[in-house]
Design an enzyme around this catalytic site. Structure first.
Site, mmCIF file in Angstrom:
data_model
loop_
_atom_site.group_PDB
_atom_site.id
_atom_site.type_symbol
_atom_site.label_atom_id
_atom_site.label_comp_id
_atom_site.label_asym_id
_atom_site.label_seq_id
_atom_site.Cartn_x
_atom_site.Cartn_y
_atom_site.Cartn_z
ATOM 1 N N LYS A 147 -10.588 -0.494 10.363
ATOM 2 C CA LYS A 147 -10.866 -1.654 9.508
ATOM 3 C C LYS A 147 -11.228 -2.886 10.524
ATOM 4 O O LYS A 147 -11.466 -4.156 10.252
ATOM 5 C CB LYS A 147 -9.729 -2.313 8.546
ATOM 6 C CG LYS A 147 -9.226 -1.218 7.552
ATOM 7 C CD LYS A 147 -8.152 -1.483 6.819
ATOM 8 C CE LYS A 147 -7.598 -0.174 6.098
ATOM 9 N NZ LYS A 147 -8.329 0.146 5.061
ATOM 10 N N ASP A 178 2.852 -4.792 8.045
ATOM 11 C CA ASP A 178 1.543 -4.185 7.961
ATOM 12 C C ASP A 178 0.542 -4.876 7.984
ATOM 13 O O ASP A 178 0.157 -5.620 7.073
ATOM 14 C CB ASP A 178 1.529 -3.101 6.600
ATOM 15 C CG ASP A 178 0.097 -2.412 6.429
ATOM 16 O OD1 ASP A 178 -0.654 -2.305 7.221
ATOM 17 O OD2 ASP A 178 0.024 -1.726 5.297
ATOM 18 N N HIS A 196 0.796 -1.139 0.124
ATOM 19 C CA HIS A 196 0.078 -0.050 -0.237
ATOM 20 C C HIS A 196 0.994 1.205 -0.109
ATOM 21 O O HIS A 196 2.146 1.025 0.429
ATOM 22 C CB HIS A 196 -0.983 -0.053 1.164
ATOM 23 C CG HIS A 196 -1.946 1.149 1.107
ATOM 24 N ND1 HIS A 196 -1.662 2.304 1.755
ATOM 25 C CD2 HIS A 196 -3.156 0.780 1.105
ATOM 26 C CE1 HIS A 196 -2.854 2.931 1.922
ATOM 27 N NE2 HIS A 196 -3.818 2.102 1.245
ATOM 28 N N GLN A 217 -4.940 -5.110 6.843
ATOM 29 C CA GLN A 217 -5.858 -6.251 6.238
ATOM 30 C C GLN A 217 -5.809 -7.877 6.998
ATOM 31 O O GLN A 217 -6.570 -8.374 6.556
ATOM 32 C CB GLN A 217 -5.604 -6.377 4.573
ATOM 33 C CG GLN A 217 -5.719 -5.136 3.877
ATOM 34 C CD GLN A 217 -7.246 -4.650 3.861
ATOM 35 O OE1 GLN A 217 -8.169 -5.327 4.088
ATOM 36 N NE2 GLN A 217 -7.467 -3.351 3.608
ATOM 37 N N CYS A 226 -4.731 2.595 -3.631
ATOM 38 C CA CYS A 226 -3.425 3.115 -3.103
ATOM 39 C C CYS A 226 -2.368 2.174 -3.193
ATOM 40 O O CYS A 226 -1.793 1.803 -2.262
ATOM 41 C CB CYS A 226 -3.825 3.416 -1.477
ATOM 42 S SG CYS A 226 -4.783 4.597 -1.183
#
Length: 408
Positions: free
Chosen positions: A228, A202, A125, A205, A366
């Site tokens: 999220k 990261d 991202h 997700q 993104c």
């Protein structure tokens, strides 16, 4: 509890927004990779905070201040249990973007120099690309890219070859927001540690969709975003090893991150508060604490299994759709389907789906470098969550067939 014993219809009923209509059609919300919907448990606790407990944290001896501080720090503890880390290693941030920038400017900027390499994957991202570009410009370090296989999984042989002695930092997404690829972060971090490479994962997700045990992953930094995770916007976190937090200078200066201020110098607070200058999003974090408690009550393993079931249904339903191409087919992928229909533009498809009540994302998500490598300007992305249903999937596929006829 077995997944078959969970009443998913009852779980869905916890999300009031999912009952509304869009353009006169029942809403089918398939954009959870962008932001998740919020259960009543989160909405109510935020409402209650503002109605009964609203005050600033850590700066008052009165009752409201004590209550606000207690709830705020209780949320930090809930997050630490959710991720299996120490609470004093969790920095509460406005989101993943801020968390990565914190690491970039507080850890990387003072350390990197000419000749050093920052290793990133093709699927990152922008939030895990742009900060490192800015740091590279200021330090003389360079960025190296680990490439992907045709199914959207990491080229592991290429990754190992790219992890040379010049690499000082590896920044890697746990789960791709476009491809749904789940990276073997534990294996990668173990190898990186052997080679003396610091790792940042990261988890934006990953944390909402699977059990994340940071201690077992073995990374140095882990970041995630609250909105999220069924929590409010403007919330997120950075986990870092205690010794790293202690060695890093503050990123933002102001109140709360200090022990003593004099005009000839300042004594900073201990981590994590050293990195939490100013008034935080208190109600938001109270809501995020409620969100992860809600997810934990369902069980992340159950959530993961439910979403895998929905993904299998959607993938099978789309397999016979002529002219539709799915980007990202790695085994064990998360419930994200990026796709294009031959002869149509992603934005047109998404706009017409919206008129059928189906909310999907369209664009570059993104992730410009990834889409450029795929040779496309944009895709549609349908992202499923545990509060979706098989009926949602069927409505989505039916709407796609209508859209294709309209655009033919």
């Amino acid at each position: 509890m077995n997944i078959n014993n969970i009443n998913w219809s009852q779980v869905r009923a916890d999300f009031p927004l999912l009952t509304r209509e869009v353009h006169g059609k029942p809403l089918v919300y398939l954009d959870s990779a962008n932001t998740s919907q919020k259960p009543v448990a989160v909405i109510d606790v935020v409402d209650d905070f503002y109605r009964r407990h609203n005050a600033n944290v850590s700066r008052a001896v009165h009752q409201l201040g004590a209550e606000a501080t207690e709830q705020y720090e209780a949320s930090r503890k809930s997050l630490s249990r959710f991720l299996n880390v120490r609470a004093d290693e969790l920095v509460l941030t406005s989101g993943t973007t801020f968390a990565i920038n914190l690491v970039a400017y507080s850890w990387a900027l003072p350390r990197l120099q000419v000749g050093d390499v920052i290793l990133l994957s093709r699927m990152e991202h922008h939030a895990n690309i742009v900060p490192w570009q800015l740091i590279a410009e200021r330090t003389g370090a360079t960025i190296r890219v680990a490439e992907l296989l045709p199914d959207g999984s990491l080229d592991m042989d290429g990754l190992w070859a790219a992890m040379t002695p010049e690499v000082k930092l590896l920044g890697l997404t746990h789960v791709s927001n476009v491809l749904g690829t789940v990276n073997p972060v534990r294996e990668i971090c173990k190898e990186a540690r052997k080679r003396g490479i610091t790792t940042l994962i990261d988890g934006s997700q990953a944390a909402p969709h699977m059990q994340v045990d940071i201690a077992s992953i073995g990374c140095d930094f882990y970041v995630a975003t609250g909105h999220k995770l069924c929590g409010p916007t403007g919330t997120g976190l950075l986990w870092a090893r205690r010794e790293l937090l202690q060695s890093m200078p503050p990123f933002i200066g102001g109140g709360e991150m200090i022990k003593e201020v004099r005009f000839d110098g300042t004594v900073f607070n201990n981590p994590p508060h050293k990195f939490e200058a100013g008034t935080p999003n208190i109600a938001g974090f109270v809501g995020l604490g409620a969100a992860v408690n809600y997810l934990s009550d369902i069980g992340m393993d159950h959530i993961h299994a439910r979403e895998a079931e929905l993904l299998a249904h959607a993938t099978e339903s789309l397999s016979s759709f002529d002219g539709l191409r799915i980007y990202g087919t790695a085994p064990g992928k998360a419930a994200i389907i990026s796709f294009l229909i031959d002869g149509t533009h992603a934005h047109d498809v998404a706009t017409l789906l919206d008129l059928e009540g189906v909310a999907v994302r369209s664009g570059q998500h993104c992730a410009h470098p990834l889409l450029q490598s795929l040779g496309v300007g944009a895709t549609c992305r349908a992202s499923l969550a545990f509060y979706n249903t098989h009926e949602d999937v069927d409505a989505f596929v039916l709407a796609l067939h209508k859209v294709r006829k309209l655009l033919a």
